[in-house]
Structure formats: structure tokens, C-alpha cells
Write a protein that holds these residues in place. Structure first.
Motif, mmCIF file in Angstrom:
data_model
loop_
_atom_site.group_PDB
_atom_site.id
_atom_site.type_symbol
_atom_site.label_atom_id
_atom_site.label_comp_id
_atom_site.label_asym_id
_atom_site.label_seq_id
_atom_site.Cartn_x
_atom_site.Cartn_y
_atom_site.Cartn_z
ATOM 1 N N ALA A 37 0.819 -1.208 0.000
ATOM 2 C CA ALA A 37 0.000 0.000 0.000
ATOM 3 C C ALA A 37 0.857 1.265 0.000
ATOM 4 N N ILE A 38 1.961 1.198 0.725
ATOM 5 C CA ILE A 38 2.900 2.313 0.783
ATOM 6 C C ILE A 38 4.312 1.750 0.628
ATOM 7 N N PRO A 39 5.239 2.540 0.168
ATOM 8 C CA PRO A 39 6.583 2.024 -0.118
ATOM 9 C C PRO A 39 7.286 1.365 1.063
ATOM 10 N N THR A 40 6.981 1.782 2.278
ATOM 11 C CA THR A 40 7.684 1.269 3.455
ATOM 12 C C THR A 40 6.990 0.076 4.108
ATOM 13 N N MET A 41 5.989 -0.527 3.433
ATOM 14 C CA MET A 41 5.211 -1.588 4.063
ATOM 15 C C MET A 41 4.808 -2.656 3.060
ATOM 16 N N LEU A 42 5.104 -3.903 3.385
ATOM 17 C CA LEU A 42 4.580 -5.047 2.642
ATOM 18 C C LEU A 42 3.452 -5.645 3.464
ATOM 19 N N GLU A 43 2.401 -6.114 2.771
ATOM 20 C CA GLU A 43 1.272 -6.728 3.449
ATOM 21 C C GLU A 43 1.152 -8.176 3.004
ATOM 22 N N LEU A 44 0.983 -9.083 3.935
ATOM 23 C CA LEU A 44 0.724 -10.484 3.671
ATOM 24 C C LEU A 44 -0.722 -10.743 4.081
ATOM 25 N N LEU A 45 -1.527 -11.173 3.113
ATOM 26 C CA LEU A 45 -2.965 -11.363 3.338
ATOM 27 C C LEU A 45 -3.377 -12.776 2.950
ATOM 28 N N PRO A 46 -4.422 -13.308 3.595
ATOM 29 C CA PRO A 46 -4.951 -14.587 3.130
ATOM 30 C C PRO A 46 -5.389 -14.460 1.668
ATOM 31 N N GLU A 47 -5.175 -15.519 0.887
ATOM 32 C CA GLU A 47 -5.555 -15.506 -0.523
ATOM 33 C C GLU A 47 -7.031 -15.142 -0.663
ATOM 34 N N GLY A 48 -7.337 -14.294 -1.619
ATOM 35 C CA GLY A 48 -8.711 -13.864 -1.847
ATOM 36 C C GLY A 48 -9.102 -12.616 -1.076
ATOM 37 N N CYS A 49 -8.280 -12.189 -0.147
ATOM 38 C CA CYS A 49 -8.552 -10.970 0.617
ATOM 39 C C CYS A 49 -7.827 -9.803 -0.056
ATOM 40 N N SER A 50 -8.543 -8.726 -0.257
ATOM 41 C CA SER A 50 -7.949 -7.555 -0.891
ATOM 42 C C SER A 50 -8.880 -6.371 -0.695
ATOM 43 N N LYS A 51 -8.376 -5.200 -0.989
ATOM 44 C CA LYS A 51 -9.211 -4.009 -0.946
ATOM 45 C C LYS A 51 -10.350 -4.145 -1.961
ATOM 46 N N GLY A 52 -10.036 -4.657 -3.152
ATOM 47 C CA GLY A 52 -11.063 -4.847 -4.172
ATOM 48 C C GLY A 52 -12.179 -5.759 -3.701
ATOM 49 N N HIS A 53 -11.832 -6.850 -3.035
ATOM 50 C CA HIS A 53 -12.844 -7.787 -2.516
ATOM 51 C C HIS A 53 -13.699 -7.106 -1.451
ATOM 52 N N GLY A 54 -13.050 -6.359 -0.568
ATOM 53 C CA GLY A 54 -13.784 -5.639 0.466
ATOM 54 C C GLY A 54 -14.742 -4.609 -0.113
ATOM 55 N N VAL A 55 -14.296 -3.895 -1.143
ATOM 56 C CA VAL A 55 -15.162 -2.903 -1.789
ATOM 57 C C VAL A 55 -16.358 -3.594 -2.451
ATOM 58 N N GLY A 81 -6.881 -4.083 -8.081
ATOM 59 C CA GLY A 81 -8.087 -4.885 -8.298
ATOM 60 C C GLY A 81 -9.343 -4.049 -8.232
ATOM 61 N N MET A 82 -9.408 -3.135 -7.278
ATOM 62 C CA MET A 82 -10.549 -2.246 -7.134
ATOM 63 C C MET A 82 -10.699 -1.348 -8.367
ATOM 64 N N LEU A 83 -9.573 -0.831 -8.867
ATOM 65 C CA LEU A 83 -9.609 0.030 -10.052
ATOM 66 C C LEU A 83 -10.081 -0.744 -11.281
ATOM 67 N N GLU A 84 -9.649 -1.999 -11.408
ATOM 68 C CA GLU A 84 -10.062 -2.828 -12.543
ATOM 69 C C GLU A 84 -11.548 -3.141 -12.508
ATOM 70 N N ASP A 85 -12.087 -3.414 -11.315
ATOM 71 C CA ASP A 85 -13.477 -3.844 -11.183
ATOM 72 C C ASP A 85 -14.475 -2.701 -11.303
ATOM 73 N N ALA A 86 -14.070 -1.499 -10.971
ATOM 74 C CA ALA A 86 -14.988 -0.356 -10.927
ATOM 75 C C ALA A 86 -15.474 0.044 -12.317
ATOM 76 N N ALA A 87 -16.636 0.653 -12.340
ATOM 77 C CA ALA A 87 -17.148 1.207 -13.593
ATOM 78 C C ALA A 87 -16.129 2.182 -14.161
ATOM 79 N N ILE A 88 -15.580 3.007 -13.294
ATOM 80 C CA ILE A 88 -14.518 3.942 -13.670
ATOM 81 C C ILE A 88 -13.425 3.843 -12.615
ATOM 82 N N GLY A 89 -12.255 3.400 -13.033
ATOM 83 C CA GLY A 89 -11.104 3.333 -12.140
ATOM 84 C C GLY A 89 -10.173 4.483 -12.459
ATOM 85 N N VAL A 90 -9.863 5.289 -11.452
ATOM 86 C CA VAL A 90 -9.037 6.475 -11.635
ATOM 87 C C VAL A 90 -7.784 6.373 -10.767
#
Length: 127
Positions: A37-55, A81-90
Motif C-alpha cells: 500500500a505504501i513504499p515502506t510496508m509489505l502486506e501479507l494477506l490470506p488468498e482472496g482478501c484484498s481491498k477490491g474484494h472488500g469494496v 483490483g478495485m480500479l479494474e473492477d470499478a465502472a470507472i477506475g481512476v
């Protein structure tokens, strides 16, 4: 249940970049995924979990059709993922390459310069 999220943070960006391939290998062997999400942080998430899925889940609960009604704004890898799924990803002007590739539209302005508000005005949303 199990793990929700593991954050690895370091001000040394090169160290994180060197560590990421090993973390991705570990993740792939254990049903997890790596994002940033930010240059100083890596995130390890369970497969299938993402901001796009939450949105998507939030939009379902609110009765919003993601592919027809959602304007998504982002700048980071974890927004792709969220940008790809949205009607308009900006993507804002200072977005990472992965976010820019996923977006339908790239603002010149960065988020610090009001890119999100300008995108909402541009695409017909009242800020």
C-alpha cells in the motif's frame, strides 16, 4: 480464525524489495498473497482478501453495482483490483505503475493536489 493481515515495515526500501520475492514464495506455498500500500510496508494477506474484494462486499451490502456505478480512486498496488473492477477506475498522478495500468483514467494531479476531488467533479459526482 486464522491470520487477517501481517505487515512488514521498514524505512529501507531496498531491503523490502530484496525480501519481497522470498515473502511471495512463502505466501504462494501457504495460501496467502503479498501486496503493498505504501513504499515502506509489505502486506501479507490470506488468498482472496484484498481491498477490491472488500469494496465489492460493501457495494453488495449497499446495493451498488460495482461494474456500473462505482468510481474508484487509487494510487497503490493494493488498489489495482478495485480500479479494474470499478465502472470507472481512476489513478492519481503519483500512482504506482500497477495502479496506473489498472485504471481507466489517470489524473495529472496527485492526491496531495486534490486529485480525488477533481476526479469526482470530472466524472459527475458532487464532492
Amino acid at each position: 480464525g486464522g491470520m487477517h493481515k501481517l505487515l512488514l515495515m521498514d524505512e529501507d526500501l531496498e531491503k523490502l524489495a530484496r525480501f519481497r520475492p522470498r515473502l511471495e514464495l512463502l505466501a504462494s506455498k501457504n495460501g496467502a498473497t503479498v501486496t503493498q500500500a505504501i513504499p515502506t510496508m509489505l502486506e501479507l494477506l490470506p488468498e482472496g482478501c484484498s481491498k477490491g474484494h472488500g469494496v465489492k462486499k460493501l457495494c453488495e451490502a449497499l446495493g451498488v453495482n460495482v461494474s456500473d456505478e462505482l468510481l474508484a480512486l487509487g494510487d497503490a498496488e493494493n488498489d489495482a483490483g478495485m480500479l479494474e473492477d470499478a465502472a470507472i477506475g481512476v489513478a492519481v498522478g503519483n500512482a504506482c505503475p500497477m495502479a496506473m495500468d489498472a485504471a481507466d483514467f489517470i489524473m495529472r494531479e496527485c492526491h496531495e493536489e486534490g486529485g480525488a476531488g477533481l476526479a469526482m467533479e470530472l466524472f459527475g459526482f458532487d464532492a
